[in-house]
Design a protein around this motif. Structure first.
Motif, PDB file in Angstrom:
ATOM      1  N   VAL A  12      -2.241  -7.624   0.893  1.00 14.60           N
ATOM      2  CA  VAL A  12      -1.197  -6.696  -0.664  1.00 14.60           C
ATOM      3  C   VAL A  12       0.057  -5.882   0.264  1.00 14.60           C
ATOM      4  CG1 VAL A  12      -0.487  -5.699  -2.655  1.00 14.60           C
ATOM      5  CG2 VAL A  12      -2.498  -6.328  -2.158  1.00 14.60           C
ATOM      6  N   SER A  13      -0.647  -4.681   0.888  1.00 15.04           N
ATOM      7  CA  SER A  13       0.084  -3.710   1.397  1.00 15.04           C
ATOM      8  C   SER A  13      -1.151  -3.224   2.166  1.00 15.04           C
ATOM      9  CB  SER A  13       1.541  -3.228   1.471  1.00 15.04           C
ATOM     10  OG  SER A  13       1.888  -2.860   0.005  1.00 15.04           O
ATOM     11  N   THR A  14      -0.380  -2.030   3.268  1.00 14.49           N
ATOM     12  CA  THR A  14      -1.056  -0.980   4.393  1.00 14.49           C
ATOM     13  C   THR A  14      -0.796   0.313   3.192  1.00 14.49           C
ATOM     14  OG1 THR A  14       0.910   0.040   5.519  1.00 14.49           O
ATOM     15  CG2 THR A  14      -1.248  -1.487   6.220  1.00 14.49           C
ATOM     16  N   VAL A  15       0.986   0.322   1.781  1.00 15.96           N
ATOM     17  CA  VAL A  15       1.002   1.205   1.370  1.00 15.96           C
ATOM     18  C   VAL A  15       0.077   1.530   0.648  1.00 15.96           C
ATOM     19  CG1 VAL A  15       2.602   2.255  -0.654  1.00 15.96           C
ATOM     20  CG2 VAL A  15       3.499   1.994   1.981  1.00 15.96           C
ATOM     21  N   ALA A  16      -0.406  -0.400  -0.594  1.00 14.49           N
ATOM     22  CA  ALA A  16      -1.142  -0.641  -1.521  1.00 14.49           C
ATOM     23  C   ALA A  16      -2.467   0.237  -1.449  1.00 14.49           C
ATOM     24  CB  ALA A  16      -1.094  -1.909  -1.709  1.00 14.49           C
ATOM     25  N   GLY A  17      -2.860  -0.320   0.090  1.00 12.43           N
ATOM     26  CA  GLY A  17      -4.484   0.198   0.776  1.00 12.43           C
ATOM     27  C   GLY A  17      -3.906   1.853  -0.149  1.00 12.43           C
ATOM     28  N   LEU A  18      -3.603   2.359   1.206  1.00 15.00           N
ATOM     29  CA  LEU A  18      -3.143   4.382   0.414  1.00 15.00           C
ATOM     30  C   LEU A  18      -2.955   4.445  -1.020  1.00 15.00           C
ATOM     31  CD1 LEU A  18      -1.699   5.110   3.746  1.00 15.00           C
ATOM     32  CD2 LEU A  18      -3.627   5.644   3.155  1.00 15.00           C
ATOM     33  N   MET A  19      -2.487   3.826  -1.494  1.00 13.33           N
ATOM     34  CA  MET A  19      -2.277   4.401  -2.959  1.00 13.33           C
ATOM     35  C   MET A  19      -3.939   3.403  -3.743  1.00 13.33           C
ATOM     36  SD  MET A  19       0.470   5.586  -2.867  1.00 13.33           S
ATOM     37  CE  MET A  19       0.243   5.772  -4.575  1.00 13.33           C
ATOM     38  N   LEU A  20      -4.355   2.995  -3.305  1.00 16.50           N
ATOM     39  CA  LEU A  20      -5.575   2.432  -4.246  1.00 16.50           C
ATOM     40  C   LEU A  20      -6.291   3.580  -3.992  1.00 16.50           C
ATOM     41  CD1 LEU A  20      -7.324   1.041  -5.639  1.00 16.50           C
ATOM     42  CD2 LEU A  20      -8.085  -0.166  -3.708  1.00 16.50           C
ATOM     43  N   ILE A  21      -6.432   4.485  -2.751  1.00 17.64           N
ATOM     44  CA  ILE A  21      -7.064   5.921  -2.456  1.00 17.64           C
ATOM     45  C   ILE A  21      -6.811   7.111  -3.492  1.00 17.64           C
ATOM     46  CG2 ILE A  21      -8.128   7.046  -0.263  1.00 17.64           C
ATOM     47  CD1 ILE A  21      -7.859   5.401   1.319  1.00 17.64           C
ATOM     48  N   VAL A  22      -5.457   6.737  -3.610  1.00 19.18           N
ATOM     49  CA  VAL A  22      -5.384   7.705  -4.392  1.00 19.18           C
ATOM     50  C   VAL A  22      -6.159   7.519  -5.908  1.00 19.18           C
ATOM     51  CG1 VAL A  22      -3.275   8.942  -6.241  1.00 19.18           C
ATOM     52  CG2 VAL A  22      -3.287   8.608  -3.189  1.00 19.18           C
ATOM     53  N   VAL A  23      -5.863   6.343  -6.255  1.00 20.43           N
ATOM     54  CA  VAL A  23      -6.063   6.601  -7.460  1.00 20.43           C
ATOM     55  C   VAL A  23      -7.627   6.204  -7.599  1.00 20.43           C
ATOM     56  CG1 VAL A  23      -6.455   4.376  -9.367  1.00 20.43           C
ATOM     57  CG2 VAL A  23      -3.656   4.841  -8.318  1.00 20.43           C
ATOM     58  N   ILE A  24      -8.281   6.059  -6.947  1.00 25.68           N
ATOM     59  CA  ILE A  24     -10.023   6.504  -6.836  1.00 25.68           C
ATOM     60  C   ILE A  24     -10.004   7.781  -6.494  1.00 25.68           C
ATOM     61  CG2 ILE A  24     -11.956   5.938  -5.571  1.00 25.68           C
ATOM     62  CD1 ILE A  24     -11.097   2.672  -4.980  1.00 25.68           C
ATOM     63  N   GLY A  29       3.661   0.691  14.646  1.00 26.42           N
ATOM     64  CA  GLY A  29       3.473  -0.445  15.687  1.00 26.42           C
ATOM     65  C   GLY A  29       2.553   0.392  17.624  1.00 26.42           C
ATOM     66  N   SER A  30       1.686   1.404  17.401  1.00 28.44           N
ATOM     67  CA  SER A  30       1.039   2.400  17.854  1.00 28.44           C
ATOM     68  C   SER A  30      -0.346   2.087  17.292  1.00 28.44           C
ATOM     69  CB  SER A  30       1.504   3.513  18.700  1.00 28.44           C
ATOM     70  OG  SER A  30       0.916   4.309  19.329  1.00 28.44           O
ATOM     71  N   TYR A  31      -0.788   2.291  17.720  1.00 32.31           N
ATOM     72  CA  TYR A  31      -2.650   2.939  17.688  1.00 32.31           C
ATOM     73  C   TYR A  31      -3.312   4.135  18.074  1.00 32.31           C
ATOM     74  CZ  TYR A  31      -4.531  -2.029  16.285  1.00 32.31           C
ATOM     75  OH  TYR A  31      -4.907  -3.301  15.675  1.00 32.31           O
ATOM     76  N   GLY A  32      -2.251   5.010  19.229  1.00 30.77           N
ATOM     77  CA  GLY A  32      -2.315   6.000  19.883  1.00 30.77           C
ATOM     78  C   GLY A  32      -1.948   6.874  18.537  1.00 30.77           C
ATOM     79  N   ALA A  33      -1.061   6.584  18.023  1.00 32.22           N
ATOM     80  CA  ALA A  33      -0.135   6.948  16.986  1.00 32.22           C
ATOM     81  C   ALA A  33      -1.391   7.697  15.372  1.00 32.22           C
ATOM     82  CB  ALA A  33       1.205   6.926  16.557  1.00 32.22           C
ATOM     83  N   THR A  58     -10.346   6.086   3.667  1.00 34.05           N
ATOM     84  CA  THR A  58      -9.923   6.873   4.196  1.00 34.05           C
ATOM     85  C   THR A  58      -8.831   6.020   5.304  1.00 34.05           C
ATOM     86  OG1 THR A  58      -9.822   8.961   2.733  1.00 34.05           O
ATOM     87  CG2 THR A  58      -8.032   8.832   4.401  1.00 34.05           C
ATOM     88  N   SER A  59      -9.833   6.594   6.896  1.00 36.46           N
ATOM     89  CA  SER A  59      -9.825   6.428   8.143  1.00 36.46           C
ATOM     90  C   SER A  59      -9.328   5.287   8.572  1.00 36.46           C
ATOM     91  CB  SER A  59     -11.133   6.884   8.732  1.00 36.46           C
ATOM     92  OG  SER A  59     -11.237   7.913   8.760  1.00 36.46           O
ATOM     93  N   LEU A  60     -10.357   3.973   8.190  1.00 34.67           N
ATOM     94  CA  LEU A  60      -9.170   3.300   7.966  1.00 34.67           C
ATOM     95  C   LEU A  60      -8.144   2.570   7.954  1.00 34.67           C
ATOM     96  CD1 LEU A  60      -9.905   0.242   9.191  1.00 34.67           C
ATOM     97  CD2 LEU A  60     -11.476  -0.480   7.407  1.00 34.67           C
ATOM     98  N   ALA A  61      -7.586   2.381   6.219  1.00 30.11           N
ATOM     99  CA  ALA A  61      -6.024   2.940   5.676  1.00 30.11           C
ATOM    100  C   ALA A  61      -5.272   3.380   6.486  1.00 30.11           C
ATOM    101  CB  ALA A  61      -6.432   2.958   4.072  1.00 30.11           C
ATOM    102  N   ILE A  62      -5.405   4.695   6.503  1.00 26.15           N
ATOM    103  CA  ILE A  62      -4.616   5.429   7.291  1.00 26.15           C
ATOM    104  C   ILE A  62      -4.023   4.806   8.706  1.00 26.15           C
ATOM    105  CG2 ILE A  62      -4.249   7.034   8.801  1.00 26.15           C
ATOM    106  CD1 ILE A  62      -5.727   8.569   6.602  1.00 26.15           C
ATOM    107  N   LEU A  63      -4.884   4.337   9.721  1.00 29.97           N
ATOM    108  CA  LEU A  63      -4.928   3.474  10.483  1.00 29.97           C
ATOM    109  C   LEU A  63      -4.210   2.442  10.729  1.00 29.97           C
ATOM    110  CD1 LEU A  63      -6.225   3.611  13.885  1.00 29.97           C
ATOM    111  CD2 LEU A  63      -8.039   1.568  13.107  1.00 29.97           C
ATOM    112  N   LEU A  64      -4.907   1.535   9.363  1.00 30.79           N
ATOM    113  CA  LEU A  64      -4.006   0.392   9.903  1.00 30.79           C
ATOM    114  C   LEU A  64      -1.981   0.999   8.990  1.00 30.79           C
ATOM    115  CD1 LEU A  64      -6.979  -1.851   7.562  1.00 30.79           C
ATOM    116  CD2 LEU A  64      -5.416  -1.698   9.711  1.00 30.79           C
ATOM    117  N   HIS A  65      -1.947   2.126   8.251  1.00 24.39           N
ATOM    118  CA  HIS A  65      -1.186   1.961   7.647  1.00 24.39           C
ATOM    119  C   HIS A  65      -0.126   2.413   9.075  1.00 24.39           C
ATOM    120  CE1 HIS A  65       2.580   3.142   5.106  1.00 24.39           C
ATOM    121  NE2 HIS A  65       2.590   4.434   5.355  1.00 24.39           N
TER     122      HIS A  65
END
Length: 402
Positions: A163-175, A43-47, A30-37
């Protein structure tokens, strides 16, 4: 290994281990997926850091609360509610185009609703095996959880980047939903009921072993978080070295946990295991090439899972069964705060002194852990000659027989 085979043949043990590992798999993603998304969207790592901070605060606050709720409303109800809310919050981060403050609120909600799977399963374990098998079971659990930290970041990074950062987060939702359903529907959750605690919220921290488990967990995870920051800073420039080095660290922990499963836990067990971590981290400060760091972290890792096994065993053995879930909630909160502190301090030292500063941070956390274990050694229970199961909530009542 024969002992572990016998353990896994015990009815339900293999199934519940597999189910809880699947349910907890998103914790390594989750943390890594949120960071990437969030970085991709803004465009900001601070955000992205602000959203992650909100999620971490939510987890730290909710851990003891949702764990205690399981004694009030039942494990299945609490786990179902938190799983659904957490999945909805993560899906919201993935799918909604909203301002940063709203994303932070969703991150906070995801943290607050993180399912308390670990406190639940560690409360169930003592009811599934006999007292002789409980210590090896905690060691096996602490070892196998390293698979999450080896595989989960690789999977979510691959999906998010290819694939995409959205796909990464949705994979988390599925698991999260599938693994959560598997764990929640496990027969063991219906067979074990956590009694309602009669003590005030937080009173469990007055037990010295629980307080020490929380403090040592804070320091141990702080060291591990600092190591992760140092490895990424030194080797994360687009190659595969960072992932391989962290995998070696996790493999050392996996091996150490399996080897230590049948070693008795006396008062000095935690000090010895933390000392192994400290030796490896001190070695890591000497040279910063990939082979030296890998070898040093392999040594340090050998003490990590065994230390977590002691934390689990001493927590379980020191509280009443009705307080077990809340106790593990506090232990988990200490570890979350440790992760945040270790990452933050290592980050500042990396900026001022380079990647080596992170390893000095990790060694400092580990040294503090060894010091706590030595100074307060009498606060650690001696589990060599006693049943490590929780204290019963009911005691024998004296009766007059004549």
């Amino acid at each position: 290994m024969a002992g572990y085979r016998d353990l896994l043949r015990t009815q339900g043990v293999g199934r519940i281990i597999a189910a809880q590992l699947t349910a907890r798999f998103p914790s390594g993603m989750t943390s890594l997926a949120i960071l990437l998304h969030v970085e991709h969207a803004t465009g900001s790592y601070g955000a992205a850091g602000l959203v992650l901070a909100a999620a971490s605060v939510g987890q730290a606050v909710a851990g003891p609360i949702t764990s205690r709720w399981m004694g009030l409303w039942g494990m299945r109800r609490v786990l179902t509610l938190t799983t659904l809310v957490c999945a909805a919050a993560v899906a919201g981060i993935a799918l909604l185009a909203v301002p940063l403050p709203v994303v932070m609120l969703l991150g906070l909600l995801a943290g607050l609703s993180t399912p308390p799977v670990q406190p639940a399963v560690r409360t169930i374990y003592p009811k599934m095996v006999n007292s002789r098998q409980l210590t090896p079971l905690f060691a096996l659990d602490a070892s196998l959880q390293e698979l999450i930290w080896i595989l989960a970041p690789v999977v979510v990074t691959l999906v998010s980047t290819q694939v995409s950062t959205v796909a990464g987060l949705m994979l988390i939702v599925v698991i999260l939903l599938a693994g959560g359903a598997w764990f929640i529907l496990s027969p063991e959750l219906g067979q074990v009921r956590i009694p309602r605690s009669r003590r005030r919220f937080g009173t469990v921290l007055s037990r010295p072993p629980v307080l020490l488990a929380t403090l040592v967990g804070f320091l141990l995870i702080g060291a591990c978080a600092a190591v992760e920051a140092g490895v990424v800073a030194a080797f994360g420039g687009g190659g595969v070295e960072a992932g391989l080095v962290l995998a070696v660290f996790a493999i050392g922990s996996l091996v150490g946990g399996l080897v230590s499963g049948n070693i008795a836990m006396g008062r000095w067990a935690m000090a010895r295991r933390m000392a192994i971590v400290l030796v490896g981290l001190i070695l890591a400060t000497m040279f910063l090439n990939v082979w030296w760091i890998s070898g040093s972290l392999l040594i340090a890792g050998i003490g990590v899972a065994p230390a977590f096994a002691v934390i689990s065993a001493m927590t379980t053995a020191s509280v009443k069964f009705s307080d077990t879930a809340e106790a593990f909630g506090w232990v988990n909160t200490g570890q979350l705060i440790g992760a945040a502190a270790g990452s933050a301090i290592a980050g500042f030292l990396i900026d001022s002194a380079g990647p080596g500063g992170a390893y000095w941070t990790a060694a400092g956390f580990a040294a503090a852990g060894v010091l706590v274990c030595v100074v307060f050694v009498r606060g650690f229970p001696d589990l060599r000659f006693r049943d490590p199961s929780p204290i019963p909530d009911t005691a024998p009542v004296a009766t007059i027989t004549s």
